[in-house]
Design an enzyme around this catalytic site. Structure first.
Site, PDB file in Angstrom:
ATOM      1  N   LYS A 150      -9.599   7.878  -0.221  1.00  0.00           N
ATOM      2  CA  LYS A 150     -10.167   6.455  -0.311  1.00  0.00           C
ATOM      3  C   LYS A 150     -11.389   6.291   0.019  1.00  0.00           C
ATOM      4  O   LYS A 150     -12.318   5.252  -0.242  1.00  0.00           O
ATOM      5  CB  LYS A 150      -9.650   5.650   0.660  1.00  0.00           C
ATOM      6  CG  LYS A 150      -8.097   5.301   0.142  1.00  0.00           C
ATOM      7  CD  LYS A 150      -7.246   4.475   1.229  1.00  0.00           C
ATOM      8  CE  LYS A 150      -5.779   4.544   0.906  1.00  0.00           C
ATOM      9  NZ  LYS A 150      -5.010   5.675   1.042  1.00  0.00           N
ATOM     10  N   PHE A 153       0.437  -2.334   4.923  1.00  0.00           N
ATOM     11  CA  PHE A 153       0.392  -3.779   5.130  1.00  0.00           C
ATOM     12  C   PHE A 153       1.781  -4.196   4.948  1.00  0.00           C
ATOM     13  O   PHE A 153       2.461  -4.180   3.971  1.00  0.00           O
ATOM     14  CB  PHE A 153      -0.659  -4.402   4.188  1.00  0.00           C
ATOM     15  CG  PHE A 153      -0.696  -5.888   4.411  1.00  0.00           C
ATOM     16  CD1 PHE A 153      -1.297  -5.993   5.548  1.00  0.00           C
ATOM     17  CD2 PHE A 153      -0.658  -6.688   3.317  1.00  0.00           C
ATOM     18  CE1 PHE A 153      -1.706  -7.623   5.656  1.00  0.00           C
ATOM     19  CE2 PHE A 153      -0.854  -7.867   3.846  1.00  0.00           C
ATOM     20  CZ  PHE A 153      -1.439  -8.364   4.808  1.00  0.00           C
ATOM     21  N   HIS A 189      -3.791   8.555   4.499  1.00  0.00           N
ATOM     22  CA  HIS A 189      -3.682   7.119   3.822  1.00  0.00           C
ATOM     23  C   HIS A 189      -5.460   6.628   4.161  1.00  0.00           C
ATOM     24  O   HIS A 189      -5.903   5.959   3.509  1.00  0.00           O
ATOM     25  CB  HIS A 189      -2.628   6.395   4.722  1.00  0.00           C
ATOM     26  CG  HIS A 189      -2.671   5.076   3.852  1.00  0.00           C
ATOM     27  ND1 HIS A 189      -2.472   4.753   2.685  1.00  0.00           N
ATOM     28  CD2 HIS A 189      -2.897   3.812   4.556  1.00  0.00           C
ATOM     29  CE1 HIS A 189      -2.513   3.500   2.577  1.00  0.00           C
ATOM     30  NE2 HIS A 189      -2.662   2.793   3.541  1.00  0.00           N
ATOM     31  N   CYS A 246       0.813  -1.135  -0.177  1.00  0.00           N
ATOM     32  CA  CYS A 246       0.091  -0.083   0.001  1.00  0.00           C
ATOM     33  C   CYS A 246       0.820   1.308  -0.036  1.00  0.00           C
ATOM     34  O   CYS A 246       0.335   2.386  -0.348  1.00  0.00           O
ATOM     35  CB  CYS A 246      -0.906   0.012   1.199  1.00  0.00           C
ATOM     36  SG  CYS A 246      -1.695  -1.695   1.431  1.00  0.00           S
ATOM     37  N   HIS A 284      -9.375   1.774  -1.858  1.00  0.00           N
ATOM     38  CA  HIS A 284      -7.933   1.558  -1.715  1.00  0.00           C
ATOM     39  C   HIS A 284      -7.375   1.089  -2.897  1.00  0.00           C
ATOM     40  O   HIS A 284      -7.460  -0.202  -3.298  1.00  0.00           O
ATOM     41  CB  HIS A 284      -7.714   0.558  -0.517  1.00  0.00           C
ATOM     42  CG  HIS A 284      -6.311   0.693   0.070  1.00  0.00           C
ATOM     43  ND1 HIS A 284      -5.157   1.220  -0.632  1.00  0.00           N
ATOM     44  CD2 HIS A 284      -5.733   0.462   1.302  1.00  0.00           C
ATOM     45  CE1 HIS A 284      -4.042   1.114   0.020  1.00  0.00           C
ATOM     46  NE2 HIS A 284      -4.580   0.641   1.111  1.00  0.00           N
ATOM     47  N   GLU A 307      -3.028   6.590  12.212  1.00  0.00           N
ATOM     48  CA  GLU A 307      -2.518   7.758  11.592  1.00  0.00           C
ATOM     49  C   GLU A 307      -2.894   9.058  12.077  1.00  0.00           C
ATOM     50  O   GLU A 307      -2.154   9.852  12.110  1.00  0.00           O
ATOM     51  CB  GLU A 307      -3.152   7.680  10.149  1.00  0.00           C
ATOM     52  CG  GLU A 307      -2.680   8.693   9.320  1.00  0.00           C
ATOM     53  CD  GLU A 307      -3.132   8.445   7.859  1.00  0.00           C
ATOM     54  OE1 GLU A 307      -4.132   7.763   7.772  1.00  0.00           O
ATOM     55  OE2 GLU A 307      -2.857   9.061   6.910  1.00  0.00           O
TER      56      GLU A 307
END
Lengths: 424, 426
Positions: free
Chosen positions: A342, A406, A310, A169, A347, A321
């Site tokens: 997103k 991830f 993100h 990601c 995503h 975050e």
């Protein structure tokens, strides 16, 4: 002497539009592109929705149609976005020598067809391991993620540095960071950079589902599924697409009188070294990436107006975050506009960092920040300004764009307005 | 600009799990290539490869439990990094982890497919057609962490977890160029001051059944199974293609002053990194090796080295007809008159083609050759192809005096990387 780096072009193929104008238009309008997954028959799967690219055909971007059969769905997106970005930058083949042009893309290796995997395992099973199924050359070439990048190099005649990053990601943020470094260091004058991904496959949907990472609560109400920072968020939604930016040596771009969208001024990357599937709740890994990017930019926390988050809409990411933004920006965290594209696109995994950068640059250019949609029920633990549901006209002098992955890698990019000094 | 030195090398190759073991075998002219034994290869066109016999990662890695969550290729990476750290003598876990970087390159594609065996068999109907619905309905039989295991950049996690590494990083996907690019990016990060120490390298499991059935499809490997260890013949008139190998090459690199201060052994200084793309055809190298020539020129320029200062080139030489010829042309075009007197060799007949590990291995070969002042041979080179005319150090290692070397890496799709290294003299 490090060279300055300009962004002079952008291109996009996303679930909310097949170019930058329509993508940015949808983001500003708060329009979701999430619907039913169309890349495989989803009946019976726990997750049936995603952000799909619609009505895209790569053919019109290819000078040589023979390339088409080697290009995966996602490689096609990347070539489409690249063509748009180069046209936007006004770059022609003669602008730079081939070795002065390079490519840095974030992406994923392609997934094998279910039929191929089933045939492989069946062959081994039925012969008790004595025989192996032959893979076909065309499937090997199609899955190879470097095929797409090599095709980009061929189509654009780029003979400089060409790299392919796969940090999941954060892939495209890392790739843009690597591209930025290569211009800073004088290795290239122009880098085609960004990311592309299409993990809306049977294998990825199943893989992420088994980890409980995707929301299963909105299969019948897809546009409400991705709800970053909302109290009722329950997982992320997969999206697909490609976003490409043209990075250029600042002086060279000025010399050819290019229109400069923004300047890249900082990049930082970090590792959580925490857990392979979870983000640290205290936000420490992302904090380091953001702090290093900000430090390199030479900007003070109070000179940054916007953070493109993100914001995946998983319970853990949004907490991590938010904590990181607070540690980096201190009291300025409460002043910042923060939003997550997103919420509308899903995503884009390896493409997500580049999409965030696009949102940052467009926000600076048009003095309007795109919203986080579906933020209907504020989470009491998340108390920053996530620009809920409606775009906000505002001056953006500089912005930070996040990508957290991830696997525990993070990357942050800082961009500033081309006339930053005048805006002070 | 800070200067960057290699202080640790960790090699995991078919010649031995360990830098010394591998180097000794290379100098003695041994080969790890032979008939593949790990699984039945009767349906493969190419049945040769270089395997690591009895690979036992548990003998090298402190946290054995973690190995169960890793694919074989990621185990190579963790063992390679572990050996490099140990070799450097640096107490890396005591460093400020935020100032330590991690860069890796590989060609990883999938997790162990056996985790999906039941579901895949269930998906396949009587008529052989695979059905998405039946596959999804069998999800309960799949190891739930298969997807985590399959993560392309998983090695970054496992290495960072083992050593508390938190700083700048990237994972490059690709073939030979990816590991070399990782080293190049790590070197740049250190030179710039973004990190003080970095772990970097490349790794691959190119002789696994998965990769072998891919490579078999592409037709780039030799079909001369009868030749055994003599099948991979770079630059030889009778070369017929590649032989694959498996393993990893990792490095610890440090800022030169800091390394000198702690009395570290410095194998070599990294002085230049360059890359170039053929941008020619998918899977076919440019006949003149133009991307490789660009990469070498860029690395030499950054190193501030004239071609005649280079004594040795750790070459790519994979034993393909077009690859070897274009590499020789590229080297001659860059070195001109100084090609005379230049030694170059390919270790692939000895180790097999480590694919994403190959470029990183060449950096180790160049650094070790400098350190020991001896260059390993190109094995199986009996009848030099006139198209490849150069001194490839055929057959036997050679002691020689030289100060600078280049390491080359060429990717399957036209990517090329060159790294320049220089001896560290007190």
């Amino acid at each position: 002497m490090q060279r300055r780096v300009a962004i002079t072009g952008m291109g996009a193929v996303t679930p909310v539009g097949n170019d930058v104008a329509s993508t940015w238009g949808s983001l500003k309008a708060g329009q979701s592109g999430i619907g039913r997954i169309t890349t495989f028959p989803v009946e019976g799967y726990p997750v049936r929705i995603g952000g799909m690219v619609k009505d895209f055909d790569v053919a019109r971007f290819l000078p040589d149609q023979r390339l088409k059969r080697h290009l995966s769905r996602v490689a096609g997106f990347a070539i489409g976005a690249t063509s748009e970005a180069l046209a936007d930058a006004g770059v022609e083949k003669a602008t730079y020598a081939p070795h002065e042009r390079g490519i840095a893309m974030g992406g994923s290796v392609g997934r094998p067809e279910l039929q191929d995997l089933a045939d492989m395992i069946h062959r081994q099973h039925s012969t008790e391991g004595r025989e192996l199924f032959r893979q076909s050359p065309s499937s090997v070439i199609l899955r190879n993620q470097n095929t797409g990048v090599a095709a980009m190099a061929i189509v654009t005649e780029s003979q400089g540095p060409v790299v392919n990053v796969s940090t999941a990601c954060s892939g495209s943020a890392h790739a843009i960071g690597e591209a930025y470094r290569r211009i800073q260091e004088g290795e290239a004058k122009l880098m085609i950079s960004g990311g592309c991904d299409s993990l809306t496959t049977y294998l990825d949907v199943l893989g992420f589902s088994l980890l409980g990472a995707l929301t299963t609560a909105y299969n019948d109400d897809p546009t409400r599924a991705s709800r970053p920072f909302d109290a009722e968020r329950s997982g992320f939604v997969l999206g697909e697409g490609a976003v490409v930016v043209i990075l250029e040596d600042w002086e060279a771009a000025r010399a050819r009188k290019a229109r400069i969208h923004a300047e890249v001024v900082g990049y930082g990357s970090s590792l959580n070294a925490y857990r392979i599937t979870d983000a640290p709740p205290d936000g420490r890994g992302p904090t380091l990436a953001m702090a290093n990017a900000l430090k390199e930019s030479g900007l003070r926390a109070d000179q940054v107006d916007y953070v493109v988050a993100h914001g995946t809409s998983t319970p853990g990411n949004d907490i991590c975050e938010t904590a990181a933004i607070k540690s980096v920006f201190g009291k300025d965290a409460y002043r910042l506009a923060i939003s997550s594209p997103k919420s509308m696109t899903g995503h884009l995994t390896s493409g997500a960092g580049a999409l965030n950068l696009l949102a940052a640059v467009c926000a600076m250019r048009d003095a309007v920040v795109s919203p986080t949609i579906n933020l209907d029920h504020p989470d009491p633990k998340l108390d920053l300004d996530y620009v809920p549901n409606k775009a906000r006209p505002m001056r953006v002098r500089a912005a930070l764009s996040n990508a957290l992955a991830f696997g525990g890698t993070n990357a942050a990019l800082v961009v500033r307005h081309p006339e930053f000094e005048a805006l002070q | 600009m800070r200067r960057v030195v290699i202080t640790g090398i960790g090699l995991v190759t078919p010649l031995g799990v360990g830098t010394e073991e591998t180097w000794r075998a290379l100098i003695e002219g041994k080969s790890g290539v032979g008939p593949l034994k790990g699984y039945s290869v009767t349906t493969l066109r190419t049945q040769l490869g270089a395997e690591i016999p009895g690979f036992a990662p548990q003998n090298f890695v402190a946290n054995r439990k973690v190995l169960r969550k890793m694919t074989r290729t990621d185990q190579f990476a963790l063992v390679g990094a572990t050996l490099a750290v140990k070799d450097s003598g640096l107490k890396i876990a005591e460093q400020d982890g935020e100032r330590v970087g991690l860069y890796a390159g590989s060609n990883k594609e999938v997790s162990d497919l056996m985790y999906m065996r039941e579901a895949l068999l269930a998906a396949r109907g009587q008529d052989g057609t695979a059905d998405f619905h039946r596959f999804g309905a069998s999800a309960g039989t799949i190891y739930p962490l298969f997807y985590v295991e399959g993560l392309q950049a998983a090695s970054l996690f496992f290495i960072s977890e083992a050593y508390g590494i938190k700083g700048a990083n990237t994972y490059f996907a690709g073939t030979a160029e990816s590991g070399a690019t990782a080293i190049g990016s790590a070197y740049r990060a250190l030179r710039r001051g973004e990190v003080d120490v970095a772990v970097a390298g490349g790794y691959d499991d190119a002789v696994s059944w998965w990769h072998m059935t891919k490579m078999d499809a592409l037709g780039l490997m030799t079909d001369r199974n009868d030749l055994g260890a003599a099948a991979c013949r770079p630059y030889d008139r009778n070369r017929t293609g590649m032989v694959m190998g498996e393993g990893a090459a990792f490095f610890v690199i440090e800022e030169r002053e800091a390394a000198a201060k702690r009395g570290a052994r410095m194998y070599a200084e990294i002085t230049g990194y360059g890359s170039g793309h053929d941008a020619y055809k998918l899977l076919t190298p440019h006949p003149e090796g133009r991307g490789l020539a660009l990469a070498m020129r860029a690395a030499l320029r950054e190193a501030g080295s004239a071609p005649d200062a280079i004594g040795y080139v750790a070459s790519h030489g994979s034993g393909t007809r077009l690859g070897d010829a274009s590499e020789a042309r590229a080297i001659r075009s860059v070195f001109g008159a100084s090609t005379e007197g230049l030694a170059a060799s390919s270790v692939k007949p000895a180790t097999g083609h480590l694919v994403a590990g190959a470029g990183a291995l060449n950096v180790a070969v160049a650094a070790l050759a400098l350190h020991h002042q001896v260059v390993p041979p190109t094995l199986n080179l009996e009848a030099l192809d006139p198209v490849c005319q150069m001194d490839w150090v055929p057959g036997k290692a050679r002691e020689t005096r030289f100060d600078q070397a280049l390491a080359l890496a060429r990717g399957l799709e036209g990517e090329n990387v060159a790294l320049a290294v220089r001896a560290v003299r007190a």
